[in-house]
Scaffold this motif. Structure first.
Motif, PDB file in Angstrom:
ATOM      1  N   TYR A  59      96.778  51.862 -30.995  1.00 20.35           N
ATOM      2  CA  TYR A  59      97.084  52.810 -32.066  1.00 20.35           C
ATOM      3  C   TYR A  59      98.530  53.219 -31.844  1.00 20.35           C
ATOM      4  CZ  TYR A  59      92.133  53.417 -33.302  1.00 20.35           C
ATOM      5  OH  TYR A  59      90.844  53.229 -33.715  1.00 20.35           O
ATOM      6  N   VAL A  81      94.524  50.896 -26.701  1.00 17.92           N
ATOM      7  CA  VAL A  81      93.173  51.432 -26.510  1.00 17.92           C
ATOM      8  C   VAL A  81      92.152  50.355 -26.117  1.00 17.92           C
ATOM      9  CG1 VAL A  81      93.397  53.519 -27.886  1.00 17.92           C
ATOM     10  CG2 VAL A  81      92.763  51.403 -29.007  1.00 17.92           C
ATOM     11  N   PRO A 112      83.474  56.308 -19.647  1.00 15.75           N
ATOM     12  CA  PRO A 112      83.996  57.654 -19.861  1.00 15.75           C
ATOM     13  C   PRO A 112      84.533  57.868 -21.277  1.00 15.75           C
ATOM     14  CG  PRO A 112      85.179  56.536 -18.080  1.00 15.75           C
ATOM     15  CD  PRO A 112      84.158  55.585 -18.587  1.00 15.75           C
ATOM     16  N   SER A 113      84.626  59.115 -21.658  1.00 13.84           N
ATOM     17  CA  SER A 113      85.196  59.484 -22.944  1.00 13.84           C
ATOM     18  C   SER A 113      86.623  58.949 -23.044  1.00 13.84           C
ATOM     19  CB  SER A 113      85.174  61.006 -23.054  1.00 13.84           C
ATOM     20  OG  SER A 113      85.736  61.399 -24.269  1.00 13.84           O
ATOM     21  N   GLY A 114      86.968  58.362 -24.186  1.00 13.53           N
ATOM     22  CA  GLY A 114      88.313  57.825 -24.371  1.00 13.53           C
ATOM     23  C   GLY A 114      88.502  56.415 -23.849  1.00 13.53           C
ATOM     24  N   SER A 115      87.412  55.776 -23.374  1.00 14.47           N
ATOM     25  CA  SER A 115      87.565  54.444 -22.784  1.00 14.47           C
ATOM     26  C   SER A 115      87.616  53.337 -23.843  1.00 14.47           C
ATOM     27  CB  SER A 115      86.444  54.182 -21.772  1.00 14.47           C
ATOM     28  OG  SER A 115      85.176  54.317 -22.369  1.00 14.47           O
ATOM     29  N   GLY A 116      87.374  53.680 -25.112  1.00 16.03           N
ATOM     30  CA  GLY A 116      87.521  52.675 -26.176  1.00 16.03           C
ATOM     31  C   GLY A 116      86.222  52.190 -26.787  1.00 16.03           C
ATOM     32  N   LYS A 117      85.107  52.846 -26.469  1.00 14.68           N
ATOM     33  CA  LYS A 117      83.794  52.398 -26.943  1.00 14.68           C
ATOM     34  C   LYS A 117      83.713  52.430 -28.471  1.00 14.68           C
ATOM     35  CE  LYS A 117      81.708  55.702 -24.683  1.00 14.68           C
ATOM     36  NZ  LYS A 117      82.883  56.455 -24.174  1.00 14.68           N
ATOM     37  N   SER A 118      84.086  53.569 -29.054  1.00 15.35           N
ATOM     38  CA  SER A 118      84.012  53.685 -30.524  1.00 15.35           C
ATOM     39  C   SER A 118      84.968  52.710 -31.190  1.00 15.35           C
ATOM     40  CB  SER A 118      84.354  55.113 -30.971  1.00 15.35           C
ATOM     41  OG  SER A 118      83.384  56.010 -30.502  1.00 15.35           O
ATOM     42  N   THR A 119      86.134  52.547 -30.611  1.00 14.47           N
ATOM     43  CA  THR A 119      87.114  51.618 -31.185  1.00 14.47           C
ATOM     44  C   THR A 119      86.562  50.201 -31.180  1.00 14.47           C
ATOM     45  OG1 THR A 119      88.900  53.044 -30.399  1.00 14.47           O
ATOM     46  CG2 THR A 119      89.497  50.803 -31.036  1.00 14.47           C
TER      47      THR A 119
HETATM   48  P1  ADP Z   1      85.422  56.504 -26.732  1.00 11.90           P
HETATM   49  O1  ADP Z   1      84.583  56.210 -27.929  1.00 11.90           O
HETATM   50  O2  ADP Z   1      85.103  55.644 -25.542  1.00 11.90           O
HETATM   51  O3  ADP Z   1      85.411  57.943 -26.350  1.00 11.90           O
HETATM   52  P2  ADP Z   1      87.629  55.901 -28.494  1.00 11.90           P
HETATM   53  O4  ADP Z   1      87.483  54.474 -28.887  1.00 11.90           O
HETATM   54  O5  ADP Z   1      87.208  56.921 -29.487  1.00 11.90           O
HETATM   55  O6  ADP Z   1      86.935  56.145 -27.083  1.00 11.90           O
HETATM   56  O7  ADP Z   1      89.147  56.198 -28.173  1.00 11.90           O
HETATM   57  C1  ADP Z   1      89.905  55.420 -27.266  1.00 11.90           C
HETATM   58  C2  ADP Z   1      91.322  55.939 -27.235  1.00 11.90           C
HETATM   59  O8  ADP Z   1      91.937  55.722 -28.493  1.00 11.90           O
HETATM   60  C3  ADP Z   1      91.430  57.430 -26.957  1.00 11.90           C
HETATM   61  O9  ADP Z   1      92.529  57.633 -26.128  1.00 11.90           O
HETATM   62  C4  ADP Z   1      91.649  58.016 -28.318  1.00 11.90           C
HETATM   63  O10 ADP Z   1      92.405  59.201 -28.217  1.00 11.90           O
HETATM   64  C5  ADP Z   1      92.414  56.923 -29.030  1.00 11.90           C
HETATM   65  N1  ADP Z   1      92.168  56.896 -30.478  1.00 11.90           N
HETATM   66  C6  ADP Z   1      90.961  56.735 -31.066  1.00 11.90           C
HETATM   67  N2  ADP Z   1      91.077  56.696 -32.411  1.00 11.90           N
HETATM   68  C7  ADP Z   1      92.390  56.843 -32.679  1.00 11.90           C
HETATM   69  C8  ADP Z   1      93.164  56.880 -33.891  1.00 11.90           C
HETATM   70  N3  ADP Z   1      92.602  56.762 -35.103  1.00 11.90           N
HETATM   71  N4  ADP Z   1      94.509  57.059 -33.760  1.00 11.90           N
HETATM   72  C9  ADP Z   1      95.079  57.174 -32.557  1.00 11.90           C
HETATM   73  N5  ADP Z   1      94.420  57.126 -31.388  1.00 11.90           N
HETATM   74  C10 ADP Z   1      93.093  56.970 -31.433  1.00 11.90           C
END
Ligand code: ADP
Ligand code: MG
Length: 240
Positions: A11, A16, A35-42
């Protein structure tokens, strides 16, 4: 069914996902944790084509997600997504929530769509709530309706992103039970969750992510009994 090959994504200047690879076979249940922020949702969003990738390849049921010729809305319609925050349409009844997309996107008749909705509501234990509005349902009930809504599109796979994280503890199991039944019916599933009891019971494999990398991708029993990485071991010691 789903292959992720050397996928990287940033991003802006923030990396990420780094060189992520994994594969999910038809009927397989894969739990993704970390962990939170590890990229799972992405990672989930990239598989669903909701976020573009910078490098690598994602193939869903033979179709490359990043391919210019791929009809993304069509591909997306074949993958069921369930989010942490239900996201039902508040101004629609349960039945209307479930029948909207099948009528619009699959050109089902209203009667067909309602019939199928009733079957699915039965399956998630919500048949008595067909005419309610989301605001009059508990979180666990809303999430079960959200699962039924995703199933109404006859998805080839289901992606869950922390489906129980927003729920009060007493509602978590009713949602996990529905997901367990779905898994036993042979649905292909990727589930981001910290519910390690569910992972142990239901997952075929566990993918552990840390700082945008897939650190571990192991059969469930191996993951819990002998995690290969220190980071996974530390994560498990905190969460179990
Ligand atoms: P998880 O689901 O494991 O908590 P995310 O995939 O949500 O992790 O996020 C991974 C990283 O990408 C985090 O550092 C988050 O802040 C960043 N991030 C997620 N979505 C966005 C976005 N739309 N724009 C910028 N950074 C993002
Ligand atoms: Mg997330």
């Amino acid at each position: 069914m789903i292959t992720v090959e050397n996928v990287s994504k940033s991003y802006g200047a923030t990396r990420v996902l780094t060189d992520c690879s994994t594969a999910v076979a038809r009927g397989e249940i894969v739990v993704v944790c970390g962990p939170s922020g590890s990229g799972k949702s992405t990672l989930i969003k990239c598989i669903n084509g909701l976020e573009p990738i910078d490098a690598g390849r994602i193939v869903v049921d033979g179709t490359s997600v990043a391919d210019r010729e791929t009809n993304l809305p069509k591909l997306r319609a074949r993958i069921g997504m369930v989010f942490q925050t239900f996201e039902l349409y508040p101004h629609m009844t349960v039945t209307e929530n479930i029948t909207l997309a099948p009528i619009k996107a699959l050109k089902r008749t209203r009667a067909e769509a309602v019939k199928r909705a009733n079957t699915l509501l039965e399956r998630v234990g919500m048949h008595d709530y067909a005419d309610r509005y989301p605001a009059n349902l508990s979180g666990g009930q809303q999430q079960r309706v959200a699962i039924a809504r995703a199933l109404a599109m006859d998805p080839i796979a289901m992606l869950f992103d922390e489906p129980t994280s927003a729920l009060d503890p007493e509602m978590i199991n009713e949602v996990l039970d529905v997901m367990t039944a779905l898994a036993q019916d042979g649905m292909t599933m990727i589930v981001v969750t910290h519910e390690m009891g569910f992972a142990r019971r239901v997952a075929d494999r566990v993918v552990f992510m840390d700082q945008g990398r897939i650190v571990e991708d192991s059969p469930t029993q191996n993951f819990f009994e002998q995690p290969a990485s220190d980071r996974a071991r530390l994560f498990l010691s905190k969460i179990l």
